[in-house]
Design a protein around this motif. Sequence first.
Motif, PDB file in Angstrom:
ATOM      1  N   SER A 127      -2.976  19.237  50.122  1.00 13.43           N
ATOM      2  CA  SER A 127      -3.424  17.950  49.583  1.00 13.43           C
ATOM      3  C   SER A 127      -3.526  16.969  50.741  1.00 13.43           C
ATOM      4  O   SER A 127      -2.772  17.043  51.718  1.00 13.43           O
ATOM      5  CB  SER A 127      -2.452  17.427  48.519  1.00 13.43           C
ATOM      6  N   GLY A 128      -4.475  16.054  50.641  1.00 15.78           N
ATOM      7  CA  GLY A 128      -4.702  15.084  51.702  1.00 15.78           C
ATOM      8  C   GLY A 128      -4.591  13.662  51.184  1.00 15.78           C
ATOM      9  O   GLY A 128      -5.013  13.356  50.063  1.00 15.78           O
ATOM     10  N   LEU A 129      -4.038  12.795  52.011  1.00 18.75           N
ATOM     11  CA  LEU A 129      -3.903  11.384  51.669  1.00 18.75           C
ATOM     12  C   LEU A 129      -5.236  10.677  51.895  1.00 18.75           C
ATOM     13  O   LEU A 129      -5.763  10.682  53.004  1.00 18.75           O
ATOM     14  CB  LEU A 129      -2.812  10.739  52.527  1.00 18.75           C
ATOM     15  N   TYR A 172      -3.100  11.213  46.715  1.00 20.64           N
ATOM     16  CA  TYR A 172      -3.220  12.511  47.373  1.00 20.64           C
ATOM     17  C   TYR A 172      -4.226  13.372  46.618  1.00 20.64           C
ATOM     18  O   TYR A 172      -4.145  13.520  45.394  1.00 20.64           O
ATOM     19  CB  TYR A 172      -1.873  13.224  47.437  1.00 20.64           C
ATOM     20  N   ARG A 191       0.980   7.479  45.786  1.00 21.60           N
ATOM     21  CA  ARG A 191      -0.075   7.551  46.787  1.00 21.60           C
ATOM     22  C   ARG A 191      -1.236   8.403  46.266  1.00 21.60           C
ATOM     23  O   ARG A 191      -1.043   9.343  45.497  1.00 21.60           O
ATOM     24  CB  ARG A 191       0.446   8.166  48.101  1.00 21.60           C
ATOM     25  N   PRO A 217       1.119  13.365  57.456  1.00 17.43           N
ATOM     26  CA  PRO A 217       0.419  14.062  56.360  1.00 17.43           C
ATOM     27  C   PRO A 217      -1.004  14.401  56.766  1.00 17.43           C
ATOM     28  O   PRO A 217      -1.531  13.874  57.744  1.00 17.43           O
ATOM     29  CB  PRO A 217       0.439  13.032  55.231  1.00 17.43           C
TER      30      PRO A 217
END
Length: 210
Positions: A39-41, A24, A22, A109
């Motif tokens: 961390s961000g998606l 991130y 993914r 998330p």
Amino acid sequence: MRNAQRYSFIPIDVALGEASFRPYLPLTLIYQQSSVITSGLLDTGASVNVLPYSVGVELGYVWEQQTTVLSLTGNLAQYEARVVVLQGVVGQFEPVQLVFAWTQATNVPLILGQVNFFMEFDVCFYRSHLQFEISHKSLTSEYIFAVASYLMHQCRGRKPLVEVIIKSDRFAEKLKNNATAYCGRVNALAKLTVGIALQKTSNIRQLSVV
């Protein structure tokens, strides 16, 4: 992309192999004197940024003190959400103001969505190479017109996917500052377009995100 920084996809479940990777993005969130490295998606299908409840608490937000209500859709529709504004630092880029839907959900998330992460950054995905690039937006005439058109589109009351109950004065002020810097170098039509958008924006109290 100019001045782009490249990152790698992150595996979520090694048992799934390449399918589990993914995009991130590591970033630092700042609110007053508190900061969180997380961390961000990157989710181009998400209408808004979403902040998990635990991260908001870690930053020092108090749920009862956040009074701006936001209704999410999909899997998060069952949870209450509040609008919070904080600073985000990505890599070597300058800090930017990010607006989040702070949800009471704990199993979600941190999501970076269209409003307003993808309004601040350009992202290019290289899925076959498990990498992506990110760069800060450049202030161009296309950007000015795009934002002005977006604001006027919202004023016409199109059917929203989510309702963001938020005063847009802060966003209008930011647009005005950007426009002032740029409109010194463009024609009167650009000034007029932005002026109309700002006039309409100053009266908005409910912004529909589509």
